[in-house]
Design an enzyme around this catalytic site. Sequence first.
Site, PDB file in Angstrom:
ATOM      1  N   ASP A 129       0.806  -1.221   0.000  1.00  0.00           N
ATOM      2  CA  ASP A 129       0.000   0.000   0.000  1.00  0.00           C
ATOM      3  C   ASP A 129       0.841   1.274   0.000  1.00  0.00           C
ATOM      4  O   ASP A 129       0.449   2.297   0.566  1.00  0.00           O
ATOM      5  CB  ASP A 129      -0.970   0.023   1.213  1.00  0.00           C
ATOM      6  CG  ASP A 129      -1.869  -1.200   1.226  1.00  0.00           C
ATOM      7  OD1 ASP A 129      -2.253  -1.654   0.134  1.00  0.00           O
ATOM      8  OD2 ASP A 129      -2.175  -1.694   2.321  1.00  0.00           O
ATOM      9  N   LYS A 185       1.795   1.991  -5.157  1.00  0.00           N
ATOM     10  CA  LYS A 185       2.320   1.396  -6.390  1.00  0.00           C
ATOM     11  C   LYS A 185       1.395   1.649  -7.577  1.00  0.00           C
ATOM     12  O   LYS A 185       1.840   1.970  -8.681  1.00  0.00           O
ATOM     13  CB  LYS A 185       2.512  -0.131  -6.208  1.00  0.00           C
ATOM     14  CG  LYS A 185       3.535  -0.485  -5.136  1.00  0.00           C
ATOM     15  CD  LYS A 185       3.622  -1.986  -4.914  1.00  0.00           C
ATOM     16  CE  LYS A 185       2.396  -2.581  -4.281  1.00  0.00           C
ATOM     17  NZ  LYS A 185       2.131  -2.132  -2.895  1.00  0.00           N
ATOM     18  N   GLY A 224      -4.442  -4.445  -3.777  1.00  0.00           N
ATOM     19  CA  GLY A 224      -5.467  -3.430  -4.009  1.00  0.00           C
ATOM     20  C   GLY A 224      -4.747  -2.168  -4.426  1.00  0.00           C
ATOM     21  O   GLY A 224      -4.097  -1.539  -3.611  1.00  0.00           O
ATOM     22  N   HIS A 225      -4.791  -1.856  -5.717  1.00  0.00           N
ATOM     23  CA  HIS A 225      -4.041  -0.714  -6.241  1.00  0.00           C
ATOM     24  C   HIS A 225      -5.029   0.349  -6.706  1.00  0.00           C
ATOM     25  O   HIS A 225      -5.896   0.090  -7.531  1.00  0.00           O
ATOM     26  CB  HIS A 225      -3.138  -1.164  -7.396  1.00  0.00           C
ATOM     27  CG  HIS A 225      -2.077  -2.147  -6.961  1.00  0.00           C
ATOM     28  ND1 HIS A 225      -1.172  -2.703  -7.818  1.00  0.00           N
ATOM     29  CD2 HIS A 225      -1.782  -2.647  -5.737  1.00  0.00           C
ATOM     30  CE1 HIS A 225      -0.368  -3.518  -7.141  1.00  0.00           C
ATOM     31  NE2 HIS A 225      -0.723  -3.502  -5.876  1.00  0.00           N
ATOM     32  N   GLN A 249       1.995  -6.198  -3.103  1.00  0.00           N
ATOM     33  CA  GLN A 249       2.466  -6.281  -1.718  1.00  0.00           C
ATOM     34  C   GLN A 249       3.747  -5.452  -1.526  1.00  0.00           C
ATOM     35  O   GLN A 249       3.926  -4.474  -2.219  1.00  0.00           O
ATOM     36  CB  GLN A 249       2.679  -7.743  -1.287  1.00  0.00           C
ATOM     37  CG  GLN A 249       1.381  -8.539  -1.135  1.00  0.00           C
ATOM     38  CD  GLN A 249       0.804  -9.050  -2.436  1.00  0.00           C
ATOM     39  OE1 GLN A 249       1.484  -9.716  -3.201  1.00  0.00           O
ATOM     40  NE2 GLN A 249      -0.437  -8.757  -2.711  1.00  0.00           N
TER      41      GLN A 249
HETATM   42  P1  GDP Z   1      -0.754   0.217  -3.555  1.00  0.00           P
HETATM   43  O1  GDP Z   1      -1.345  -1.041  -3.022  1.00  0.00           O
HETATM   44  O2  GDP Z   1       0.714   0.302  -3.306  1.00  0.00           O
HETATM   45  O3  GDP Z   1      -1.091   0.475  -4.989  1.00  0.00           O
HETATM   46  O4  GDP Z   1      -1.389   1.398  -2.698  1.00  0.00           O
HETATM   47  P2  GDP Z   1      -2.968   1.586  -2.346  1.00  0.00           P
HETATM   48  O5  GDP Z   1      -3.671   2.054  -3.565  1.00  0.00           O
HETATM   49  O6  GDP Z   1      -3.488   0.363  -1.668  1.00  0.00           O
HETATM   50  O7  GDP Z   1      -2.875   2.687  -1.229  1.00  0.00           O
HETATM   51  C1  GDP Z   1      -2.321   3.945  -1.475  1.00  0.00           C
HETATM   52  C2  GDP Z   1      -3.410   5.016  -1.236  1.00  0.00           C
HETATM   53  O8  GDP Z   1      -2.799   6.275  -1.180  1.00  0.00           O
HETATM   54  C3  GDP Z   1      -4.423   5.096  -2.358  1.00  0.00           C
HETATM   55  O9  GDP Z   1      -5.664   5.446  -1.823  1.00  0.00           O
HETATM   56  C4  GDP Z   1      -3.863   6.206  -3.253  1.00  0.00           C
HETATM   57  O10 GDP Z   1      -4.885   6.866  -3.991  1.00  0.00           O
HETATM   58  C5  GDP Z   1      -3.274   7.120  -2.228  1.00  0.00           C
HETATM   59  N1  GDP Z   1      -2.094   7.872  -2.656  1.00  0.00           N
HETATM   60  C6  GDP Z   1      -1.106   7.513  -3.518  1.00  0.00           C
HETATM   61  N2  GDP Z   1      -0.145   8.465  -3.576  1.00  0.00           N
HETATM   62  C7  GDP Z   1      -0.530   9.439  -2.723  1.00  0.00           C
HETATM   63  C8  GDP Z   1       0.050  10.673  -2.306  1.00  0.00           C
HETATM   64  O11 GDP Z   1       1.143  11.052  -2.723  1.00  0.00           O
HETATM   65  N3  GDP Z   1      -0.656  11.410  -1.392  1.00  0.00           N
HETATM   66  C9  GDP Z   1      -1.843  11.023  -0.885  1.00  0.00           C
HETATM   67  N4  GDP Z   1      -2.447  11.796   0.012  1.00  0.00           N
HETATM   68  N5  GDP Z   1      -2.416   9.845  -1.249  1.00  0.00           N
HETATM   69  C10 GDP Z   1      -1.765   9.068  -2.144  1.00  0.00           C
HETATM   70  P1  IMO Z   2      -0.860  -4.253  -2.189  1.00  0.00           P
HETATM   71  O1  IMO Z   2      -0.425  -4.811  -3.515  1.00  0.00           O
HETATM   72  C1  IMO Z   2      -0.864  -4.668   2.149  1.00  0.00           C
HETATM   73  C2  IMO Z   2      -1.007  -8.740   3.751  1.00  0.00           C
HETATM   74  C3  IMO Z   2      -2.269  -9.195   4.464  1.00  0.00           C
HETATM   75  C4  IMO Z   2      -1.665 -10.161   5.474  1.00  0.00           C
HETATM   76  C5  IMO Z   2      -0.533 -10.820   4.677  1.00  0.00           C
HETATM   77  C6  IMO Z   2      -0.884 -12.168   4.063  1.00  0.00           C
HETATM   78  O2  IMO Z   2      -2.156  -3.538  -2.230  1.00  0.00           O
HETATM   79  O3  IMO Z   2       0.234  -3.464  -1.562  1.00  0.00           O
HETATM   80  P2  IMO Z   2      -2.388 -12.892   1.989  1.00  0.00           P
HETATM   81  O4  IMO Z   2      -3.845 -12.678   1.708  1.00  0.00           O
HETATM   82  O5  IMO Z   2      -1.473 -12.325   0.966  1.00  0.00           O
HETATM   83  O6  IMO Z   2      -2.049 -14.325   2.308  1.00  0.00           O
HETATM   84  O7  IMO Z   2      -2.107 -12.078   3.367  1.00  0.00           O
HETATM   85  O8  IMO Z   2      -0.200  -9.919   3.648  1.00  0.00           O
HETATM   86  N1  IMO Z   2      -1.218  -8.232   2.380  1.00  0.00           N
HETATM   87  C7  IMO Z   2      -1.122  -6.938   2.042  1.00  0.00           C
HETATM   88  N2  IMO Z   2      -0.920  -5.838   2.809  1.00  0.00           N
HETATM   89  N3  IMO Z   2      -0.964  -4.552   0.810  1.00  0.00           N
HETATM   90  C8  IMO Z   2      -1.159  -5.632   0.035  1.00  0.00           C
HETATM   91  O9  IMO Z   2      -1.147  -5.569  -1.316  1.00  0.00           O
HETATM   92  C9  IMO Z   2      -1.270  -6.894   0.649  1.00  0.00           C
HETATM   93  N4  IMO Z   2      -1.479  -8.153   0.190  1.00  0.00           N
HETATM   94  C10 IMO Z   2      -1.416  -8.951   1.257  1.00  0.00           C
HETATM   95  O10 IMO Z   2      -2.925  -8.127   5.086  1.00  0.00           O
HETATM   96  O11 IMO Z   2      -1.090  -9.448   6.540  1.00  0.00           O
HETATM   97 MG    MG Z   3      -2.899  -1.670  -1.775  1.00  0.00          MG
END
Ligand code: GDP
Ligand code: IMO
Ligand code: MG
Length: 434
Positions: free
Chosen positions: A13, A16, A40-41, A228
């Site tokens: 998170d 990415k 979850g991207h 991840q």
């Molecule tokens: P990922 O799993 O690495 O793709 O990240 P996620 O999408 O799960 O979580 C990142 C969250 O931060 C998302 O809701 C993005 O829209 C948000 N986000 C990404 N870059 C920035 C930033 O520079 N500032 C803020 N405030 N939010 C951001």
């Molecule tokens: P993105 O790509 C954050 C965590 C789960 C749990 C552990 C194992 O959005 O960054 P799993 O279902 O993979 O067997 O769970 O890994 N986890 C993540 N945490 N971002 C993710 O993906 C994750 N995918 C799995 O919360 O602790």
């Molecule tokens: Mg994510």
Amino acid sequence: MTNVVVIGSQWGDEGKGKIVDWLSERADIVVRFQGGHNAGHTLVIDGTSYKLSLLPSGVVRPGKMAVIGNGVVVDPHALIAEIDKLEKQGVKISPENLRIADNATLILSLHRELDGIREDAASNSNSGVKIGTTRRGIGPAYEDKVGRRAIRVMDLADLDTLPGKVERLLTHHNALRRGLGESEITHDAIMQELTSVADRVLPFRETIWLMLDKERRRGARILFEGAQGSLLDIDHGTYPFVTSSNTVAGQAAAGSGMGPGSLGYILGITKAYTTRVGEGPFPTELNDEIGQFLGEKGHEFGTVTGRKRRCGWFDAALVRQSVATNGITGIALTKLDVLDGLDELKICVGYTLDGKEIDHLPASQGQQARVEPVYITLEGWKESTVGARSWADLPAQAIKYVRQVEELIGAPVALLSTSPERDDTILVTDPFED
Ligand code: GDP
Ligand code: IMO
Ligand code: MG
């Protein structure tokens, strides 16, 4: 000109999805190489938010090819649902813009069920470890892959050999289920599940290693999208509180079938503070009002499960480890704007373990639980950095914080992100041209 591998340098998170979406303008092909729909991207384009779990973030850009590599575990039901959801948002998905490796492993409903059964059992007793998984069946599917009894994408097209494969899979799973006091699964149920999805999945199947080799030779730019983060890696993460795949950059090669010599620039996506979802050690976690401030301001709720993400200070010792295990060339520093308004900021530079100073997180579970962070303290800034699109827009203290991060982790900032929006991104070095 080079290829670029995007990976998370913390516990996932990091942002990415946003960075892959931004970079994909410069790429021809975007490839997922591990994980599954546990990811979850989030991408935000002109105020519209897209949440992708299994599909590479490049699918939202017209004219780009999205690839799901052999290292990914593919839940066909989740795939179909995500394609249908995106089509409702106006993103058309066909074999013109999506290909799936014919040797990728399938996640079946029995994997999802087993993931949930184990997590529930671990929550209700002292046997087993509760990981806090996403309950998507990721771990059980990878177990079957390594156990050589998985059903793969190409098997859906070979109805003659499929029954024997299902038989082998069920011999294992029904023995397990009997032991857990669960009902057995019938051969017919699995055959029916597989035949019901085959027509939707098979049109996307491709010999990905061959396709990528041809594309590479003709000079296509390939962008790899990790899921991840490095501290969730099955080998290099905080085991057993990890996911079930290698999440480090080297997996981009094994999980796609392209040789490691062609990977190119390794971009580590790095959040300006730290978050973690699920169980496991987190030395810089803040269970106070600052942790709450980061969670609320950063909207730190899981994209996949909606769970609250745990929040804490930036841990430079952990990211320094990721710089090494991934071979990070440069980082994209995200969510700097979330730190706006804090009086002071702390950065963890190492730990103490049983009174002794150490400069990295030890591998042992017991020791990881006992380390205490060693902090340096920096002055915060009052000005807003939200939406900043150049260094000149950043307050001096924010620049100081960024420089301190670079120095402590031993890698430069190539990109800086200042809001969820695609274009609120500062380019320092173009990873495709470096
Ligand atoms: P990922 O799993 O690495 O793709 O990240 P996620 O999408 O799960 O979580 C990142 C969250 O931060 C998302 O809701 C993005 O829209 C948000 N986000 C990404 N870059 C920035 C930033 O520079 N500032 C803020 N405030 N939010 C951001
Ligand atoms: P993105 O790509 C954050 C965590 C789960 C749990 C552990 C194992 O959005 O960054 P799993 O279902 O993979 O067997 O769970 O890994 N986890 C993540 N945490 N971002 C993710 O993906 C994750 N995918 C799995 O919360 O602790
Ligand atoms: Mg994510």
